[in-house]
Scaffold this active site. Structure first.
Site, short mmCIF file in Angstrom:
data_model
loop_
_atom_site.label_atom_id
_atom_site.label_comp_id
_atom_site.label_asym_id
_atom_site.label_seq_id
_atom_site.Cartn_x
_atom_site.Cartn_y
_atom_site.Cartn_z
N CYS A 2 46.07 36.75 34.10
CA CYS A 2 46.48 38.05 33.58
C CYS A 2 45.29 38.98 33.73
CB CYS A 2 46.90 37.96 32.11
SG CYS A 2 47.38 39.55 31.40
N GLU A 114 51.27 41.68 38.44
CA GLU A 114 50.68 40.71 39.35
C GLU A 114 50.90 41.19 40.76
OE1 GLU A 114 48.16 38.62 39.94
OE2 GLU A 114 48.85 37.63 38.09
#
Length: 271
Positions: A2, A114
């Site tokens: 993350c 992402e």
């Protein structure tokens, strides 16, 4: 992993969702659609109030800095590299194991970003045979629109170069716990793109479902094996993912337009 996420819910909304008893209006953060390492973030935690008559844990909304600095660190310089802690080893790593035992938190998010590079292009990139391709960002979020409650850790660090009464004498920092990405199909997948979270990236933030919130936040729970059981991934099929504008790749860009769902990856990017 993350490395970037979005967090737009107000403190009032978070108070209702998590049953928060204490938060300071002066610590409230504006909606942030491009949360990056070293930024201040909202965190939910259970901790006794300073100078209170009793020592019962109180659920609080606090403002922390993303990038954990261990209490024993000589300087805070390594915090920017410690934004993620792996669920598989968090209980044994020196930088995280103390916080894992007693200082756990939830980092509320709308979802996380992402970046995806096509498999063949990625292989060529690794081999050094092709110029680094432009990557397509995807936004991953609960399909039902609920909060993405990321499991986190927090830690205190004392800056010994400053006097006790200095407002920056104490740093409170945090890290997101990550786990292996799901290989099951997404609840909602893009028409032309990844079919599972593992197709996007091999790691993902560990999302805690509401039935685990109280146990995770309880500072009285310190048994390592008991806590490790809480690190099990959530049930599959809860998430959706969709392509978003590449503007999110620049940390200086911010705003709800970064969450705009694209019909297809932007021209010149890859899946």
């Amino acid at each position: 992993m993350c490395g970037r996420y979005a967090a737009s819910r107000s403190p009032e909304d978070l108070a209702g969702i998590f049953g928060i008893e204490k938060w300071e209006p002066q610590e409230s953060l504006e909606p942030d659609y491009n949360v990056a390492p070293t930024k201040e973030v909202h965190a939910v935690l259970d901790r006794a109030l300073k100078d209170a008559d009793d020592d019962r844990p109180v659920r609080q909304l606090r403002t922390l800095k993303w990038g954990l600095v261990p209490s024993w660190a000589r300087t805070p310089e390594g915090g920017a590299r410690m934004i993620n802690a792996r669920a598989e080893t968090v209980h044994e790593k020196p930088s995280y194991r103390r916080a894992f035992s007693t200082r756990r938190c939830i980092l509320p998010a709308d979802g996380y970003y992402e970046w995806v590079t096509g498999t063949q292009e990625r292989e060529l990139e690794v081999e050094g045979k092709k110029k680094r391709p432009r990557k397509q960002p995807y936004f991953v979020t609960p399909a039902d629109g609920s909060v993405f409650a990321m499991a986190g850790l927090y830690e205190f660090w004392r800056d010994r170069t400053l006097p006790d009464d200095h407002p920056r004498a104490w740093w409170v920092t945090c890290s997101v716990i990550t786990t292996e990405a799901e290989t099951d199909p997404l609840a909602v997948a893009p028409a032309d793109g990844p079919r599972s979270l593992a197709d996007i990236h091999p790691r993902m933030p560990l999302m805690l479902t509401p039935d685990r919130w109280d146990a995770w936040l309880d500072p009285a729970r310190t048994d390592v094996e008991d806590l490790r059981a809480l690190l099990a991934p959530p049930p599959p099929g809860l998430m959706r993912a969709y392509p978003v504008p590449t503007a999110v790749s620049n940390v200086r860009n911010n705003g709800p337009e970064l969450l705009k769902e694209l019909d297809a990856p932007e021209e010149g990017t890859l899946f």
